[in-house]
Motif scaffolding. Structure first.
Motif, short mmCIF file in Angstrom:
data_model
loop_
_atom_site.label_atom_id
_atom_site.label_comp_id
_atom_site.label_asym_id
_atom_site.label_seq_id
_atom_site.Cartn_x
_atom_site.Cartn_y
_atom_site.Cartn_z
N ARG A 52 0.81 -1.23 0.00
CA ARG A 52 0.00 0.00 0.00
C ARG A 52 0.83 1.28 0.00
NH1 ARG A 52 -2.83 0.05 4.97
NH2 ARG A 52 -3.94 1.84 4.19
N CYS A 53 2.10 1.17 0.42
CA CYS A 53 2.88 2.40 0.61
C CYS A 53 3.90 2.60 -0.49
CB CYS A 53 3.58 2.35 1.96
SG CYS A 53 2.40 2.28 3.31
N LYS A 54 4.06 3.84 -0.89
CA LYS A 54 5.02 4.13 -1.95
C LYS A 54 5.95 5.25 -1.51
CE LYS A 54 2.12 3.13 -5.96
NZ LYS A 54 0.96 3.85 -6.46
N MET A 55 7.19 5.18 -2.01
CA MET A 55 8.18 6.20 -1.68
C MET A 55 7.69 7.59 -2.12
SD MET A 55 10.83 6.00 -0.05
CE MET A 55 12.04 7.18 0.44
N GLU A 56 7.02 7.66 -3.27
CA GLU A 56 6.59 8.99 -3.75
C GLU A 56 5.57 9.61 -2.78
OE1 GLU A 56 5.11 6.77 -7.13
OE2 GLU A 56 3.41 8.14 -7.23
N TYR A 57 4.78 8.76 -2.12
CA TYR A 57 3.84 9.31 -1.14
C TYR A 57 4.58 9.82 0.10
CZ TYR A 57 0.02 7.02 -3.74
OH TYR A 57 -0.87 6.62 -4.70
N CYS A 58 5.69 9.14 0.46
CA CYS A 58 6.50 9.61 1.60
C CYS A 58 6.99 11.03 1.31
CB CYS A 58 7.71 8.72 1.84
SG CYS A 58 7.31 7.07 2.41
N ASP A 59 7.53 11.22 0.10
CA ASP A 59 8.05 12.54 -0.26
C ASP A 59 6.93 13.57 -0.28
OD1 ASP A 59 10.46 11.31 -0.54
OD2 ASP A 59 10.33 11.10 -2.71
N GLN A 60 5.78 13.14 -0.78
CA GLN A 60 4.63 14.06 -0.86
C GLN A 60 4.16 14.48 0.53
OE1 GLN A 60 3.02 15.08 -4.05
NE2 GLN A 60 2.63 16.62 -2.48
N LEU A 65 3.54 18.64 4.61
CA LEU A 65 3.74 19.15 5.97
C LEU A 65 4.49 20.48 5.92
CD1 LEU A 65 4.66 15.85 7.89
CD2 LEU A 65 2.55 17.19 8.16
N GLU A 66 5.51 20.55 5.06
CA GLU A 66 6.27 21.80 4.93
C GLU A 66 5.37 22.92 4.41
OE1 GLU A 66 10.53 19.58 4.08
OE2 GLU A 66 9.41 20.42 2.39
N TRP A 67 4.57 22.59 3.43
CA TRP A 67 3.65 23.59 2.86
C TRP A 67 2.72 24.15 3.94
CZ3 TRP A 67 -1.78 23.43 2.17
CH2 TRP A 67 -2.31 24.42 1.32
N LEU A 68 2.27 23.25 4.83
CA LEU A 68 1.35 23.67 5.90
C LEU A 68 2.06 24.53 6.95
CD1 LEU A 68 -0.43 20.25 6.24
CD2 LEU A 68 -1.64 22.41 5.82
N GLY A 69 3.39 24.40 7.03
CA GLY A 69 4.14 25.14 8.06
C GLY A 69 4.36 24.29 9.31
N LEU A 70 4.33 22.95 9.11
CA LEU A 70 4.53 22.04 10.24
C LEU A 70 5.92 21.42 10.11
CD1 LEU A 70 1.02 20.30 10.18
CD2 LEU A 70 1.78 22.20 11.63
N ASP A 71 6.81 21.71 11.05
CA ASP A 71 8.18 21.24 10.92
C ASP A 71 8.46 20.10 11.90
OD1 ASP A 71 8.08 22.68 13.25
OD2 ASP A 71 10.08 23.55 13.00
N TRP A 72 9.56 19.42 11.69
CA TRP A 72 9.98 18.35 12.58
C TRP A 72 11.49 18.42 12.77
CZ3 TRP A 72 8.26 17.83 7.60
CH2 TRP A 72 9.16 17.32 6.66
N ASP A 73 11.97 17.67 13.76
CA ASP A 73 13.39 17.73 14.10
C ASP A 73 14.10 16.51 13.54
OD1 ASP A 73 12.56 19.89 15.71
OD2 ASP A 73 12.19 18.55 17.40
N GLY A 74 15.27 16.71 13.01
CA GLY A 74 16.12 15.59 12.59
C GLY A 74 15.59 14.88 11.36
N GLN A 75 16.12 13.69 11.15
CA GLN A 75 15.78 12.90 9.97
C GLN A 75 14.50 12.09 10.23
OE1 GLN A 75 17.32 12.91 7.01
NE2 GLN A 75 18.47 14.61 7.94
N PRO A 76 13.67 11.93 9.21
CA PRO A 76 12.50 11.07 9.42
C PRO A 76 12.89 9.61 9.56
CG PRO A 76 12.62 11.83 7.13
CD PRO A 76 13.73 12.51 7.86
N MET A 77 12.06 8.87 10.23
CA MET A 77 12.26 7.42 10.34
C MET A 77 11.31 6.74 9.36
SD MET A 77 11.63 4.97 13.66
CE MET A 77 13.18 5.22 14.50
N TYR A 78 11.80 5.72 8.68
CA TYR A 78 10.96 4.94 7.75
C TYR A 78 10.76 3.56 8.36
CZ TYR A 78 11.93 8.43 4.16
OH TYR A 78 12.01 9.60 3.46
N GLN A 79 9.52 3.16 8.55
CA GLN A 79 9.28 1.85 9.16
C GLN A 79 9.77 0.72 8.27
OE1 GLN A 79 5.11 1.80 10.44
NE2 GLN A 79 5.84 2.24 12.50
N SER A 80 9.78 0.95 6.96
CA SER A 80 10.23 -0.11 6.05
C SER A 80 11.70 -0.47 6.27
CB SER A 80 10.00 0.30 4.60
OG SER A 80 10.66 1.53 4.35
N ARG A 81 12.43 0.40 6.99
CA ARG A 81 13.85 0.11 7.23
C ARG A 81 14.10 -0.39 8.64
NH1 ARG A 81 15.79 5.83 4.54
NH2 ARG A 81 14.60 5.52 2.61
#
Ligand code: GLU
Length: 315
Positions: A52-60, A65-81
């Motif tokens: 069900r999950c695609k890398m392009e959706y992760c980027d989107q 989130l950036e467009w909305l003005g919602l930021d996060w700290d550090g690198q994202p975690m990917y459950q697939s890894r």
């Protein structure tokens, strides 16, 4: 003076499609709750399910989130890894004698489950737990098992930041649940607990459709020796016909909304619905920080009349 433990919140979107307005609503409230307390915010992409999950959706998701003005700290975690971390937790539960293979097909599972959970889910009757070694061996020759964890007869109670006290008898209301699917994919319940622990999350803010997952997660934290975060389950936004917004129905998805509304216009409408503004006005998440207060946020689900094309009535 003793240091107050720092709040660390998280976004945990499932990149199985474009976010819808309900996902944005949960993300906004999670961000406001953590950041208004001076806390951190981490991002985890819950791309566990390879079908069900695609890398392009992760980027989107990140661009949205950036467009909305919602930021996060550090690198994202990917459950697939994170398979090795889930395998380690799985082995720890195995060592505690809590894991067993379940050979039931979907049809069999439904036949032996009680339809009792508030989310329309079912409570498995534990039949594969009672198989003899000989029966297990015979079944193992016919199919690959899923793996379940045996829950104790125990009541789990917690106080939700928004919904107040919530209680479940694990054995009766939830039953033995799946840790790993027969195709080898680890289940959401295990992954979320392992990852919230690894990311040092102290506050989980998410949709109230996950309220009844929380007792399972609190119990898994206990048996895995992980700390308990605080939980806040925010009301769901419903489509005008009363359905939950769903990605598969492409309800109010951000791709369409972005063609019609600016980010402050969308955030302003959500902030008004959240009781943070006396009347609608465009606003950025950062401008809402001094106004955030859990006491103002409504508890019940809300029908959302925000039209994707900008015509007609609004939230
Ligand atoms: N990934 C889930 C979702 O997008 C949220 C899981 C959670 O917050 O625990 O619905």
């Amino acid at each position: 003076m003793a240091d107050r433990p720092m709040v660390r919140g998280r976004f945990a979107p499932s990149p199985s499609g474009r976010m819808h307005l309900g996902n944005v609503w949960s993300c906004l409230l999670a961000w406001l709750s953590a950041r208004s307390a001076g806390g951190g915010m981490v991002l985890r992409l819950e791309d566990l399910d390879p079908d069900r999950c695609k890398m392009e959706y992760c980027d989107q998701v990140m661009r949205d989130l950036e467009w909305l003005g919602l930021d996060w700290d550090g690198q994202p975690m990917y459950q697939s890894r994170r398979t090795e971390a889930y395998a380690e937790a799985f082995r720890s539960l195995e060592r505690q004698g809590l894991v067993y293979p379940c050979y039931c097909t979907r049809a069999e599972r439904l036949a032996v489950s009680a339809p009792h959970r508030s989310d329309g889910g079912t409570v498995y009757d534990g039949r594969c737990r009672r198989l003899s070694p000989g029966e297990r061996e015979a079944l193992a020759r016919t199919r690959r098992p899923a793996w379940r964890v045996q829950v104790p007869e125990k009541t789990i109670t917690f106080r939700d930041l928004l919904q107040g006290e919530y209680k479940e008898e694990l054995h009766r209301d939830c039953g033995d649940f799946i840790l790993r699917r027969s195709d080898g994919v680890y289940a959401y319940q295990l992954a979320v607990v392992v990852d919230d622990g690894a990311m040092g999350v102290t506050q989980v803010v998410r949709g109230s459709d996950l309220l009844d997952s929380t007792p399972r997660q609190l119990w898994l934290q206990e048996v895995l020796g992980l700390p308990h975060p605080a939980y806040g389950h925010v009301p769901l936004l419903l489509a005008p016909d009363g359905r939950r917004l769903a990605k598969r129905d492409r309800d109010l998805e951000l791709g369409q909304l972005r063609e019609t509304y600016t980010a402050p216009e969308l955030v302003g409408r959500l902030a008004f619905a959240a009781g943070l503004l006396p009347e609608y006005a465009p606003v950025t998440p950062r401008e809402l920080l001094p106004l955030f207060n859990w006491d103002r946020v409504p508890r019940g689900d809300m029908v959302c009349f925000l039209p994707a094309d900008g015509n007609g009535p609004e939230i």
